[in-house]
Motif scaffolding. Structure first.
Motif, PDB file in Angstrom:
ATOM      1  N   GLU A 247      37.274   0.646 -66.070  1.00  0.00           N
ATOM      2  CA  GLU A 247      37.577   1.589 -67.322  1.00  0.00           C
ATOM      3  C   GLU A 247      36.496   2.321 -67.624  1.00  0.00           C
TER       4      GLU A 247
ATOM      5  N   HIS B 238      34.801   4.426 -64.798  1.00  0.00           N
ATOM      6  CA  HIS B 238      35.962   5.702 -64.816  1.00  0.00           C
ATOM      7  C   HIS B 238      35.598   6.821 -65.987  1.00  0.00           C
TER       8      HIS B 238
ATOM      9  N   HIS C 251      44.457  15.276 -58.330  1.00  0.00           N
ATOM     10  CA  HIS C 251      45.556  14.702 -59.074  1.00  0.00           C
ATOM     11  C   HIS C 251      45.550  13.224 -59.223  1.00  0.00           C
ATOM     12  N   ARG C 252      44.624  12.440 -58.428  1.00  0.00           N
ATOM     13  CA  ARG C 252      44.529  11.041 -58.610  1.00  0.00           C
ATOM     14  C   ARG C 252      43.719  10.841 -59.705  1.00  0.00           C
TER      15      ARG C 252
ATOM     16  N   TRP D 222      43.480  10.927 -62.892  1.00  0.00           N
ATOM     17  CA  TRP D 222      44.000  10.107 -64.108  1.00  0.00           C
ATOM     18  C   TRP D 222      44.099   8.564 -63.850  1.00  0.00           C
ATOM     19  N   ARG D 223      44.273   8.269 -62.676  1.00  0.00           N
ATOM     20  CA  ARG D 223      44.216   6.937 -62.186  1.00  0.00           C
ATOM     21  C   ARG D 223      43.095   6.353 -62.150  1.00  0.00           C
ATOM     22  N   LEU D 224      43.197   4.698 -62.218  1.00  0.00           N
ATOM     23  CA  LEU D 224      41.766   4.230 -62.160  1.00  0.00           C
ATOM     24  C   LEU D 224      41.457   3.895 -60.659  1.00  0.00           C
TER      25      LEU D 224
END
Lengths: 899, 126
Positions: free
Chosen positions: A81, A84, A94-95, A97-99
């Motif tokens: 986190e 990130h 598009h990925r 926002w994912r960790l």
């Protein structure tokens, strides 16, 4: 959608939720996870508690696994986190926002760091070299320590000791009577085992091989805590069949590793011995044995000869010094009870490990301490340089960091950026260091003091995975420390108001002084070690080991008759002497510096100094053929050497060492005087001294001192012992070995030849410990000097660069260049002088620790201190003067414009 | 953190898909979710608490699931949130399942998997 249906099990588990593990988990989660997780933390804790409670019901280990997994996962999530959030989300991904997985996140950070270094390649290289050299030093030292402190293949080795007997402080193997006394009357020992080292001929497919063997008492292996891997151990009474134990390697090569041992046997010295068991891999005590025969000690005390290797396990609560006291008291009692064999003998106890590496007087500990001291000094030195370089860099980038902060980066973000930027050169340095260490250790292994050792595992010196990992961890720790120091020490994170040099003048002065202190310390210690080495290398051996080839052979097995053995030896020597290129050849019972020396008591006929019945003189006893002393290259003081006319029937003669003559007939010539083997009541024939030679260093244990020796013609005294061949021939050793082998194979096809090599190697091996320590410390000192000079150079250079404007103004106002140059050189030289004084004092203090290591050497040689001071000042002067002069040469106008 | 809806989040990660699947026919709280996933997959998928909540947090943000207020029926469950799948979440789960189904089809046509008669793997069920 149906309503919630929480299961009953989960309700049960939440009721017992707040154990210590859960509290820890919740606290960690609160501490580590970002703020937007806060509302989930309680729930996270409950879920964790429920799962843990369920695993606990399945047993302790399941619960532990669960705990470890959950904690690891929590920490990993926190790291991911944080990393990130450090990234700017790239548009259109598009990925985003994912960790992302951890490697991707770390890779991104490292790529950013690499980008930041692109503009300062030389600084990067400087950092990598600085830290890399220091880490290489650390890797080499850990590998050496690893090997010195290798795990013994025995049970609880710290409680194992080797009791031994001493004569004039020289360690000897022990007698049956000693072992019996320790076993019966030394409660400090839980058990005492004994082994008789042997050399036997093993016949494989009708080919004889010479191997090391040992006869062991039934309690030898239990004392060591070693159990047979296959088959059974030897019992107290094995009867006539004399079964043997064999080593694991022999078991694999001879018996194909077959665990069924019934009916299997080995042929030793022409006799069949059934194989009772196999010892575990790696075990080859004592002295590299591969076959173990049963040994029964004569309860009456035996002949008194000292040929047993003893090992004892300390009783619970007993220390080595307790044991030492007790064996010394026992030795005194034995002296009174058995003066004929024990007069003048004392006893001592050393740890098994020390005994195995021949460290009887405890040199290992100070050596290790000196090595650790020097490598720590080197690491500190490299760290000091690295801190300076990083601080200077951070200060130069203060503007960039301020911009980043203005754009919203917090302290953590900036620190993390600096951290990854530091990590990159530090990791590169670790790889470089491990690479250098691998090369260095491979060279070092050739000089390892452990080469002469039993125990296969101890002989290989290498950089293993363990020390590589340790170095990587050390590098990581260094990286974190350096980042924090560079960031906070240089105030890189503080909002800069005024543009200032990266590191203040006084801080630089302190850094230079500290670096000089460390490098002076290292240089002085290295200087002392080297001067001690030079003295050892100049050791008067009494013989000339160059161009001498030696090999061992054993005639005892096939030739029980002494006259027959003497005849065969004569024939062999004649053949060897006739080989092309050979100038002299001979045979002896013990070559100089053999690990084991055989000694004899001698009694003189009419000595000038009265002899004591109770303290018979002990001399190194050598039965040698004519030509042997010539081949060895001894120096004749008086009379003649042994010749072929000193045959079996001729007058018994001997050649003695000068110190033996001086002891018995001080101030007079020993020629023509007589002495004989044994005590005052001996029946042996009197031998006339026909020659006196300069003392030869015969004894490995006492190679730093002379011990009296006598040399008797082999034809007149044929002991049943293995022999050593000596051939002096100019030219390559391997050619001589080949010629020697073929000559012997022609004369004695059945006779195994073993341990062929150069005598010089054996001599070098003796000094290997000192050589390795000296070499390492010398290399470290050289590295320290380079680091110190480089550090001063970088600081003066930087200081001059930061002062460009000031210098330009002063030049424009009429200051002379000479004055400015003196000023620029003055402060680093003053700092160097301060470091010089501090370093010399530190070296004098460390010298005390060295004293144990260099006992025979004139310590604190003042010439070393003077030389070190000269070198250090010269390096400092060059490092200060060059950049200062370069700065002065610049045009003042361009300096002023540069801002 | 802005949620980017312009692009298709498929394929879903294993935790995302399994959580959605668990919520398809009932609302569950955290630990029940873990248990459901573990039982349904026969232990093949076993999420840690941290992995679960990392997924839940992001799926809440993306509005694939929503949290229900603390259930009123039980007082001792005061702090426990129950999660419900949203229409968008249901849609995504279905599309992910269809994607997996197509992938399985392809494997079957290449005879990597046995024919339709032997179907019944949990991951491909609708």
């Amino acid at each position: 959608v149906t309503a919630r249906r929480p299961t009953s099990r989960s309700r049960d588990s939440t009721s017992q939720s707040s154990g210590p593990a859960t509290r820890l988990f919740v606290r960690l989660a609160r501490l580590l996870l970002p703020a937007d997780y806060r509302r989930f933390v309680d729930e996270l804790g409950e879920t964790f508690a429920a799962r843990l409670a369920r695993q606990r019901a399945q047993g302790r280990s399941a619960a532990l696994v669960c705990l470890a997994r959950e904690l690891g996962s929590l920490i990993l999530l926190a790291v991911r986190e944080r990393l990130h959030r450090a990234r700017r989300p790239s548009r259109g991904n598009h990925r985003e926002w994912r960790l992302r997985p951890l490697p991707a996140l770390l890779g991104w950070e490292l790529r950013q760091a690499a980008r930041s270094w692109r503009r300062s390649g030389s600084l990067f290289a400087g950092l990598v070299l600085t830290i890399g050299v220091a880490l290489a030093g650390a890797t080499v030292v850990t590998s050496v320590l690893d090997t010195l402190l290798w795990p013994l293949p025995v049970n609880s080795p710290d409680r194992l000791v080797a009791p031994l007997v001493l004569r004039d402080r020289d360690p000897f193997l022990v007698s049956t009577r000693d072992v019996l006394a320790w076993r019966e009357s030394a409660p400090v020992f839980e058990s005492v085992g004994a082994a008789l080292p042997l050399s036997v001929t093993l016949t494989v497919d009708q080919r004889p091989i010479r191997i090391a063997a040992a006869a062991i008492t039934p309690d030898y292996l239990p004392t060591l805590g070693v159990e047979v891997a296959v088959g059974r151990a030897l019992s107290a009474d094995e009867g006539e069949t004399a079964p043997v134990l064999i080593g694991e390697q022999l078991w694999r090569s001879l018996l194909g590793g077959d665990p069924r041992l019934e009916g299997r046997a080995v042929l030793l010295d022409g006799r069949r011995h059934p194989v009772a068991g196999v010892l575990p891999p790696g075990f080859d005590l004592p002295f590299g044995a591969q076959v173990w025969l049963p040994l029964r000690l004569d309860p009456a005390g035996g002949s008194g000869s000292r040929e047993l290797s003893a090992v004892a396990r300390l009783a619970p609560g007993a220390s080595v010094s307790d044991a030492e006291r007790e064996v010394r008291a026992l030795a005194h009692r034995l002296e009174l009870a058995h003066p004929e064999t024990h007069n003048g003998w004392s006893a001592a106890v050393v740890g098994l490990r020390n005994q195995l590496i021949g460290d009887f007087d405890g040199r290992l500990r100070p050596t290790v301490r000196v090595l650790l001291l020097t490598v720590s000094a080197l690491l500190l030195l490299a760290a000091a340089n690295a801190i300076y370089l990083l601080a200077a860099r951070a200060a130069r980038r203060r503007k960039e960091l301020a911009v980043r902060r203005a754009l919203g980066a917090d302290d953590w973000r900036l620190l993390r950026q600096l951290g990854f930027e530091t990590l990159l050169p530090v990791l590169a340095a670790a790889l470089l260091g491990i690479g250098i260490a691998r090369l260095a250790v491979a060279r070092l292994a050739e000089w390892s003091p452990l080469r002469g050792l039993a125990l296969e595992s101890a002989r290989t010196l290498r950089v293993d995975a363990g020390s590589s990992v340790a170095i990587l961890l050390l590098a990581l720790a260094l990286g974190v420390t350096l980042t924090l120091l560079a960031a906070f020490g240089a105030g890189a994170l503080r909002a800069g108001r005024r543009r200032r040099p990266p590191v203040s003048r006084s801080a630089m002065r302190r850094l230079i002084a500290a670096e000089v202190t460390l490098s002076v310390l290292l240089l002085t210690v290295a200087g002392w070690l080297f001067s001690s080495l030079a003295q050892l290398a100049a050791l008067e051996l009494g013989f000339d080991p160059r161009q001498v080839t030696i090999a061992r052979l054993d005639l005892s097995a096939g030739a029980p008759d002494a006259a027959d053995r003497a005849r065969r030896v004569d024939e062999l020597v004649a053949r060897l002497a006739a080989l092309p290129g050979v100038t002299a050849a001979g045979v002896t019972t013990n070559a100089p510096l053999d690990p084991m020396s055989s000694d004899a008591r001698v009694w003189a006929e009419a000595p000038t100094v009265p002899q004591q019945r109770e303290a018979v003189l002990l001399v190194a006893d050598r039965a040698v053929t004519a030509g042997y002393l010539e081949a060895l290259g001894v120096r004749l003081a008086e009379g003649r050497l042994l010749e072929s006319r000193d045959a079996a029937g001729a007058e018994p003669v001997a050649v003695i060492s000068r110190d033996l003559g001086e002891r018995l007939w001080p101030g007079r010539s020993a020629l023509g005087r007589r002495l004989r083997r044994g005590g005052p009541d001996s029946e042996e024939p009197w031998r006339t001294v026909v020659g006196v030679i300069e003392p030869v260093k015969e004894d490995r244990g006492a190679f730093r001192r002379d011990r009296p020796a006598w040399y008797v013609p082999y034809a007149q005294h044929v002991p049943d012992r293995p022999l050593t061949l000596l051939v002096r021939a100019p030219g390559a050793n391997s050619a001589t070995v080949a010629g020697l082998r073929s000559a012997i194979a022609e004369a004695e096809p059945e006779l195994p030849i073993y341990d062929a090599g150069a005598l010089r190697d054996q001599v070098l091996e003796l000094l290997a410990g000192e050589r390795v320590a000296g070499l390492l410390v010398g290399l470290f000192a050289l590295a320290a000097l380079i680091l110190q000079g480089g550090g001063t150079l970088a600081m003066v250079w930087n200081a001059a660069a930061w002062q460009r404007r000031e210098l330009g103004v002063r030049l424009a106002l009429g200051a002379t260049r000479r004055r400015l140059l003196l000023e620029a050189c003055g402060w680093p030289l003053k700092a160097t002088a301060a470091g010089l004084v501090a370093g010399s004092l530190a070296a004098l203090a460390a010298g005390r620790g060295l004293a144990a290591l260099l006992s025979e050497v004139r310590l604190l040689d003042p010439r070393v201190l003077v030389a070190v001071a000269a070198i250090t000042l010269a390096v400092a002067l060059a490092a200060a003067w060059l950049p200062a002069r370069a700065a002065q040469r610049e045009d003042p106008i361009s300096s002023l414009r540069a801002e | 953190m802005p949620v980017d809806r312009r692009h298709d989040p498929l394929p879903l990660s294993v935790p995302e898909f399994q959580v959605l699947l668990a919520l398809v026919d009932r609302d569950l709280h955290g630990y029940a979710l873990l248990q459901d996933i573990e039982e349904r997959t026969g232990g093949e998928v076993s999420l840690t608490a941290s992995t679960l909540y990392a997924a839940l947090k992001r799926m809440l943000q993306a509005r694939w699931i929503e949290e229900l207020a603390a259930p009123s029926a039980r007082s001792d469950d005061g702090r426990r949130r129950t999660y419900r799948i949203t229409r968008r979440g249901l849609e995504l789960a279905r599309r992910e399942a269809e994607r997996l189904e197509r992938a399985a089809q392809m494997a079957r046509s290449k005879r990597l998997l046995p024919g339709l008669a032997a179907r019944g793997r949990s991951g491909a069920g609708k």
